[in-house]
Write a protein that holds these residues in place. Sequence first.
Motif, PDB file in Angstrom:
ATOM      1  N   UNK B  86      50.234  46.397  43.179  1.00  0.00           N
ATOM      2  CA  UNK B  86      49.518  47.271  42.093  1.00  0.00           C
ATOM      3  C   UNK B  86      48.392  46.591  41.930  1.00  0.00           C
ATOM      4  N   UNK B  87      47.343  47.638  41.456  1.00  0.00           N
ATOM      5  CA  UNK B  87      46.003  46.994  41.220  1.00  0.00           C
ATOM      6  C   UNK B  87      45.800  46.402  39.848  1.00  0.00           C
ATOM      7  N   UNK B  88      46.397  47.179  38.982  1.00  0.00           N
ATOM      8  CA  UNK B  88      46.313  46.753  37.567  1.00  0.00           C
ATOM      9  C   UNK B  88      46.779  45.376  37.432  1.00  0.00           C
ATOM     10  N   UNK B  89      47.702  44.983  37.957  1.00  0.00           N
ATOM     11  CA  UNK B  89      48.420  43.571  37.886  1.00  0.00           C
ATOM     12  C   UNK B  89      47.269  42.776  38.543  1.00  0.00           C
ATOM     13  N   UNK B  90      46.673  43.146  39.620  1.00  0.00           N
ATOM     14  CA  UNK B  90      45.594  42.077  40.172  1.00  0.00           C
ATOM     15  C   UNK B  90      44.474  41.790  39.168  1.00  0.00           C
ATOM     16  N   UNK B  91      44.043  42.734  38.338  1.00  0.00           N
ATOM     17  CA  UNK B  91      42.992  42.489  37.331  1.00  0.00           C
ATOM     18  C   UNK B  91      43.671  41.522  36.390  1.00  0.00           C
ATOM     19  N   UNK B  92      44.945  41.915  35.753  1.00  0.00           N
ATOM     20  CA  UNK B  92      45.626  41.066  34.935  1.00  0.00           C
ATOM     21  C   UNK B  92      45.580  39.518  35.547  1.00  0.00           C
ATOM     22  N   UNK B  93      46.030  39.436  36.716  1.00  0.00           N
ATOM     23  CA  UNK B  93      46.354  37.910  37.048  1.00  0.00           C
ATOM     24  C   UNK B  93      44.735  37.279  37.305  1.00  0.00           C
ATOM     25  N   UNK B  94      44.056  38.171  37.764  1.00  0.00           N
ATOM     26  CA  UNK B  94      42.653  37.686  37.988  1.00  0.00           C
ATOM     27  C   UNK B  94      42.094  37.070  36.784  1.00  0.00           C
ATOM     28  N   UNK B  95      42.249  37.803  35.572  1.00  0.00           N
ATOM     29  CA  UNK B  95      41.652  37.400  34.203  1.00  0.00           C
ATOM     30  C   UNK B  95      42.639  36.212  33.933  1.00  0.00           C
ATOM     31  N   UNK B  96      44.055  36.259  34.057  1.00  0.00           N
ATOM     32  CA  UNK B  96      44.653  35.096  33.508  1.00  0.00           C
ATOM     33  C   UNK B  96      44.416  33.821  34.394  1.00  0.00           C
ATOM     34  N   UNK B  97      44.146  33.792  35.714  1.00  0.00           N
ATOM     35  CA  UNK B  97      43.614  32.560  36.489  1.00  0.00           C
ATOM     36  C   UNK B  97      42.510  32.036  36.029  1.00  0.00           C
ATOM     37  N   UNK B  98      41.420  32.970  35.775  1.00  0.00           N
ATOM     38  CA  UNK B  98      40.107  32.526  35.484  1.00  0.00           C
ATOM     39  C   UNK B  98      40.152  32.148  34.099  1.00  0.00           C
ATOM     40  N   UNK B  99      40.513  32.633  33.030  1.00  0.00           N
ATOM     41  CA  UNK B  99      40.518  32.362  31.675  1.00  0.00           C
ATOM     42  C   UNK B  99      41.505  31.438  31.119  1.00  0.00           C
ATOM     43  N   UNK B 100      42.525  31.539  31.337  1.00  0.00           N
ATOM     44  CA  UNK B 100      43.797  31.019  31.102  1.00  0.00           C
ATOM     45  C   UNK B 100      44.032  29.627  32.012  1.00  0.00           C
ATOM     46  N   UNK B 101      44.237  29.663  33.027  1.00  0.00           N
ATOM     47  CA  UNK B 101      44.385  28.672  34.087  1.00  0.00           C
ATOM     48  C   UNK B 101      43.405  27.875  34.462  1.00  0.00           C
ATOM     49  N   UNK B 102      42.165  28.299  34.096  1.00  0.00           N
ATOM     50  CA  UNK B 102      40.755  28.049  34.503  1.00  0.00           C
ATOM     51  C   UNK B 102      40.737  27.198  35.702  1.00  0.00           C
ATOM     52  N   UNK B 103      41.054  28.151  36.845  1.00  0.00           N
ATOM     53  CA  UNK B 103      41.355  27.799  38.428  1.00  0.00           C
ATOM     54  C   UNK B 103      39.879  27.520  38.859  1.00  0.00           C
ATOM     55  N   UNK B 104      39.939  26.291  39.746  1.00  0.00           N
ATOM     56  CA  UNK B 104      38.708  25.993  40.351  1.00  0.00           C
ATOM     57  C   UNK B 104      38.456  26.902  41.679  1.00  0.00           C
ATOM     58  N   UNK B 105      39.423  27.770  42.069  1.00  0.00           N
ATOM     59  CA  UNK B 105      39.341  28.514  43.059  1.00  0.00           C
ATOM     60  C   UNK B 105      40.480  29.637  43.124  1.00  0.00           C
TER      61      UNK B 105
END
Lengths: 289, 418
Positions: B86-105
């Motif tokens: 599902x597309x909306x989960x993609x945006x949620x997880x992308x935000x989580x990865x960037x903002x909360x996990x502080x992913x390097x990639x």
Amino acid sequence: MDLFIALILQIVYGVANLVLISIGLAIIFGMMRVINLAHGEFIMLGGYTVVIATNNGVNLWFAMLILAPLVVGIIGVVVERLLIRFLYGRMVDTLLATWGLSLLLIGLVTTIFGAQTKTTISAPIGAIQIGDYTTSGYELFLIFVTALLSFAIYLLLRFTKLGLVARGTMQAPDMAAALGVSTSRVYAITFGLGAAVSGLVGGLLAPITGVLPTIGAVYIAKAFITVVSGGTAILAGTISASALLGVINGVVSYVTGPTMGEVALLVAAIILLRLLPQGITGRFFRKSL
Amino acid sequence: MKINRRRFLNSTVAVAAVTLAAPALIGRAQAAGNIKMVSILDQSGGLDIYGKPMVDATKMAVDELNASGGLLGKMIDLTIYDPQSTIQSYTQYATKAAASDKADVVHAGITSASREAIRPTLNRFKTLYFYNTLYEGGVCDRNTFATGSTPAQTVEKLVPYTMKKWGKKVYVVAADYNYGQITAEWFKKYVRENGGETVAVEFFPLDVTNFGPTIQKIQAAKPDMVMSALVGGAHISFYKQYAAAGVNKNIPIASTTFGVGNEHISISAEEGDGMVCAYSYFQEVDTPLNKAFVKRFQDRMGDNAPYLNELAVRSYEAAFLWAEGVKMAGTTDRMKVIEALESPASIVGPSGKLTIEPKTHHALQNVYLAELKDQKFTIVESYTEQPPTDTLLVCDLQKNPTMSKFYFENGLAAAGIK
């Protein structure tokens, strides 16, 4: 002329295909007023039964015609005993419960067999030559099966004691119970029968469609549209709605392409339900099965 | 202090609790210093046939990188999210990865729709993004690296080969969404440029399972071959019904989508034999490096090992390509890694040599044509280090480094390509 005959056959097959994917749902919805959102998954389970059985050396015909309905029918009875029977008369609740069931079945199959299962089955009947054109012999066989299956269901409902009791239970469960019919058993048998028919259909379609855990989703919408357009009569409704929608879909698909074909099918269903809110059999063939 | 049984128990429990908690605390302390990689790929729902092998391959890449000492002396922490198709989960997880996990990639996305949903998010959070799926080309974004093959790499090779083999009249069938629509335009373009004729193009919604009318139309049009960009489980039915009608014996099929969901094991040998497909990787690639890779993967996965296709292998290779960029940069700082990757970074993976093309952030990669026989591919042609000439037509990130655009969104004509 050859093309015309080949095309007519395709359109008839399109109608038969709609009947096949809807008939199991029609039995469960028409008889029991249970909206079974796991209908697509029953078809998928039929397909999986055939794929797994043939991978283990079982004869394809035996797997399609005997094993698939048997396995899915048993699953249907189990589901009815464990889940559905608590929810009769609560249409919205059954809707939610069977939706959950559909997710559960997809998850189970994926967990057990993986996202994809290797298969070697293909259509067991070769192509048939019509002048310059070839058409699938197996699809002709499916048209024949559809006719046979419809006739068998007609005979069952019209001329057997089980059919009589089932129709009585459907029309007036209280009265049927007062006359000594075990309505809960009738419901279990009906649900199992509907599931078995869906399993048979899934098995029959397996040689000419993809079999994946998530494939049920592509059948469910069309099956519902057909059943709702058909109205309350199980057989007459399903067949008349399939004939109408299947012909529209087939002709428009041929003339303008499959995208518009799907659009035409949906538009036809919407207009139909606007004019006949009870479905086709709400106005025509009212006394039929 | 008098020790009675109750007090003894209390204190023991307290000690035990601290002891149990300690590894978790230490683990967290260590994790803070680790390099963080997030992968967002569908492991359930309709796209799981693509996503699951990609996840398996990504895990294997990270395990191998860590086993060989990690990156810059640190371990790589891999977090995997399942957006469930599902597309909306993609945006949620992308935000989580960037903002909360502080992913390097972030390595993510299967469909073009999912990529376009998360690309702006990752841009906004300045988080480096790798998209490892073959797609229709045209993404031009300095923050994004699209490592999969594009039509100029696959269709451009498949069309002349099959036209020479079978003839010049082509019938195109494709899935009715942006990938299918745009790929069909590339089919038409390359067929025309090779002196052929596209007799018809038909698009199918993703849930169509009855292809009867089209199969009769194909017979009426009498093409020399069918080119397919059909996608997903329902469309497998096309190949089965095409064979059931006996047409596959007269009019062969070529495809740039068949096989990448391992469709070739979902149809039987007599239905699939003779089809020709184009990808930047097949499991049958005959190099010692690839054979060792396939063996490692199969040992690791056991009986559950899926057939390895471009999607899985590119996910594996892209992890190494990103790691190469980090090693060259000597840091995980986003801009320095981007510059290092552009310099350009290059690795030799199971598919062959893979090099970043700095103008487009796509990849120079090997392309293989393979013929299907008995549910197995045999490689018939190979081309080394092919550039993404389609995206190069519209994109130059060296000149316009601030560019962030998906050029082919509205088709090729809108992007100024004839």
